[in-house]
Motif scaffolding. Structure first.
Motif, short mmCIF file in Angstrom:
data_model
loop_
_atom_site.label_atom_id
_atom_site.label_comp_id
_atom_site.label_asym_id
_atom_site.label_seq_id
_atom_site.Cartn_x
_atom_site.Cartn_y
_atom_site.Cartn_z
N LEU A 105 28.28 37.73 42.47
CA LEU A 105 28.65 38.39 41.22
C LEU A 105 27.54 39.39 40.88
O LEU A 105 26.62 39.56 41.66
N VAL A 136 38.87 32.50 45.20
CA VAL A 136 37.99 32.22 46.33
C VAL A 136 36.55 32.01 45.84
O VAL A 136 36.13 32.61 44.85
N TYR A 141 35.95 38.58 35.34
CA TYR A 141 36.96 37.99 36.22
C TYR A 141 38.09 37.33 35.42
O TYR A 141 39.24 37.33 35.84
N LYS A 165 33.89 30.90 38.54
CA LYS A 165 34.74 32.10 38.79
C LYS A 165 35.93 31.72 39.68
O LYS A 165 37.05 32.18 39.48
N LEU A 173 29.65 30.75 40.65
CA LEU A 173 30.70 31.22 41.58
C LEU A 173 31.90 30.28 41.56
O LEU A 173 33.05 30.72 41.62
#
Lengths: 301, 262
Positions: A87, A80, A100, A145, A142
């Motif tokens: 983070l 997601v 992650y 990730k 993000l």
């Protein structure tokens, strides 16, 4: 085969019913765009699918499994990216992604991180602390990730917010080329139209319409037409007699909405010229996703 | 449980610690200040002719208390780190299990406790010639483990409260251990407390550990009954606090608090 199946999903926050018995499926490797005004329930659906919010009732299947019962199986294959999810600011980009990578059991983490940083053009920020990055740079981290585990299912909630046009375009291309089932929300209609295979319009916790962009566009039976004439006297009265709604009349230029259930444009042109008006220019504006969105929100469709 | 996910969180906690000066600083700051103040006070009291052995009781208490306090505070503060950075969404959307989160917090708090213990041992040994390893090593190991368990109980309990009520209760992350310290008889015997306080203190597992410590220092004999009480009560409380933590996280998920705590 459906990668995501949602049946009669309900969620309330106190007395407010945020999601009112929604059902829809997303096919494998399909990109479904969720569109709707703020508070429509889009983010609530994404949070429930991501496993950070508990549903009140309804059934969800992701990759054929119930995520409540087989969280590990589902979470390993899903990811997601959302502005609500951040983070750790005091850790560097690399350190955050490594955490992650490890959590998702990614092999060759270092190579994977280098590849993703390169892909999103932030390799030079690798050892920068996240708290020192701009909004757009953080969003790109993000997104790194979000795809670090090569997810089969990806939930993207307004993930291009704050990106400059070049990176936003590149991000859309990356998303489009991912071999994944994607649930995508955005307020950028152009982005959704370009990216998504199907679109679902949501408002007040309900899905109002769902379909491909072309099938949704066919729902609109009106178009905006801009005509420039040699004179303006009598124009307003003439259009009124024809029962055509004028949106604006400035000098000798008229913008009106033609309803194809009542008129054909060719017939209309004939009537206009017979009346002695000379048309100097015609511009027809096709219905955009935004037009559909507005009409759906107004319950005109 | 997958160790690679525990390892991921240990890596994260380590990087938070090394990147944030205050996380390194607080390993030693308060315990060392405690040790200096008590050390100088005790030197003065000894000059006035205090009871023999009080020096060892108090130093032993200060050094062992670290395990209880450090474990509690570290668990709660490292949970808070995820609240401060608003990273709970990503964490809970990942395959991480609650049990893996708890185990990683236990392990990391143990590592930091050992570091603090090491510092205190060195300072007490070099400046005040107090060597905690002169105490029966079996007893010492048992005391340390019991205090860790109690620290974990408090840490997990307060983390649950933070998940449920958010950062408005974060003050407890630093203070819960200190709330029970006066009743835990860390520096004085149970018998020295007023009657009402004794009735409270006798229920605390920590009291039985520090009473046991004084007995070992005095007589060399381990009070097995006291230790058994400390272990059984701590383990029961640990199970209960873990269940409480799980329930609080579930409630936070239900109320949309994981992504909206301020």
């Amino acid at each position: 085969m459906n990668a995501i199946e949602i049946k009669n999903l309900k969620k309330s926050y106190g007395k407010t019913l945020a999601v009112k018995g929604i059902s829809f499926n997303i096919r494998k490797n399909e990109i479904l765009g969720l569109l709707g005004p703020n508070g429509a329930g889009k983010t609530t659906i994404i949070k429930i699918l991501a496993g950070v919010l508990t549903k009140d009732s309804g059934k969800i299947k992701i990759l054929g499994k119930d995520p409540d019962k087989e969280k590990e199986f589902v979470a390993n294959r899903m990811n997601v990216a959302s502005p609500d999810s951040e983070l750790t600011g005091i850790m560097t980009v690399y350190q955050n992604l490594k955490v992650y990578g490890k959590l998702y059991g990614v092999k060759n983490i270092k190579e994977r991180i280098d590849y993703l940083l390169d892909l999103f053009e932030i390799k030079d920020l690798k050892h920068q602390k996240l708290k020192h990055l701009s909004k757009g740079q953080s969003t790109r981290v993000l997104l790194c990730k979000g795809i670090i585990n090569n997810p089969e299912v990806l939930l993207l909630d307004e993930c291009t917010l704050g990106l400059d046009p070049h990176i936003a375009y590149k991000t859309r291309k990356i998303i489009k080329e991912l071999n994944a089932t994607i649930l995508f929300t955005s307020h950028n209609m152009h982005e959704v139209e370009w990216l998504c295979d199907r679109i679902a319009f949501m408002d007040k916790g309900k899905i109002l319409k769902i379909g491909t962009v072309s099938s949704l566009k066919k729902l609109i039976k009106t178009e905006k037409v801009k005509m420039k004439f040699d004179k303006s006297e009598g124009l307003a009265n003439f259009f009124k007699k024809l029962d055509i709604k004028i949106l604006s009349l400035k000098g000798d230029t008229v913008v009106f909405e033609i309803d194809y259930k009542k008129h054909k444009l060719q017939d209309l042109i004939e009537k206009i010229t017979k009346q002695g008006f000379k048309i100097n220019d015609i511009i027809i504006k096709k219905a955009s996703l935004e037009d559909i969105f507005i009409k759906v929100a107004k319950r005109e469709l | 449980m997958k160790f690679y996910r525990v390892n991921a969180l240990l890596y994260k906690y380590l990087k938070i610690s090394t990147n944030r000066l205050e996380r390194i600083f607080d390993i030693v700051y308060w315990p060392v200040i405690d040790l200096f103040i008590w050390g100088f006070v005790l030197r003065y009291i000894n000059k006035l002719g205090a009871v023999h052995g009080s020096f060892n009781f108090i130093f032993g208490g200060i050094i062992l208390w670290v395990f209880c306090w450090r474990a509690q505070q570290d668990i709660a503060v490292y949970v808070l780190e995820d609240f401060w950075s608003r990273s709970l969404y990503n964490l809970f959307a990942s395959p991480l299990k609650l049990s893996e989160l708890v185990v990683s917090l236990f392990i990391f708090s143990l590592m930091r406790s050992i570091l603090t213990f090491g510092f205190l041992f060195l300072i007490a040994f070099v400046l005040f010639s107090f060597n905690i390893f002169t105490i029966n090593l079996t007893a010492l190991a048992l005391f340390v483990l019991a205090l860790l368990l109690i620290g974990w109980v408090m840490g997990i309990f307060i983390s649950g409260v933070i998940f449920r009520y958010g950062m408005q209760v974060q003050i407890f992350a630093w203070s819960v251990a200190w709330l029970i310290q006066p009743f835990s008889c860390v520096f004085y015997p149970l018998s020295s407390l007023p009657g009402w306080a004794q009735k409270v203190a006798v229920w605390l597992p920590t009291t039985h550990v520090f009473e046991g410590l004084r007995q070992v220092i005095n007589t060399g004999i381990i009070n097995w009954n006291g230790l058994a009480y400390a272990y059984i009560s701590s383990l029961v409380l640990l199970v209960l606090s873990c269940l409480f933590f799980k329930r609080c996280v579930e409630k936070a998920k239900k109320l949309n608090l994981l992504t909206s705590h301020e």
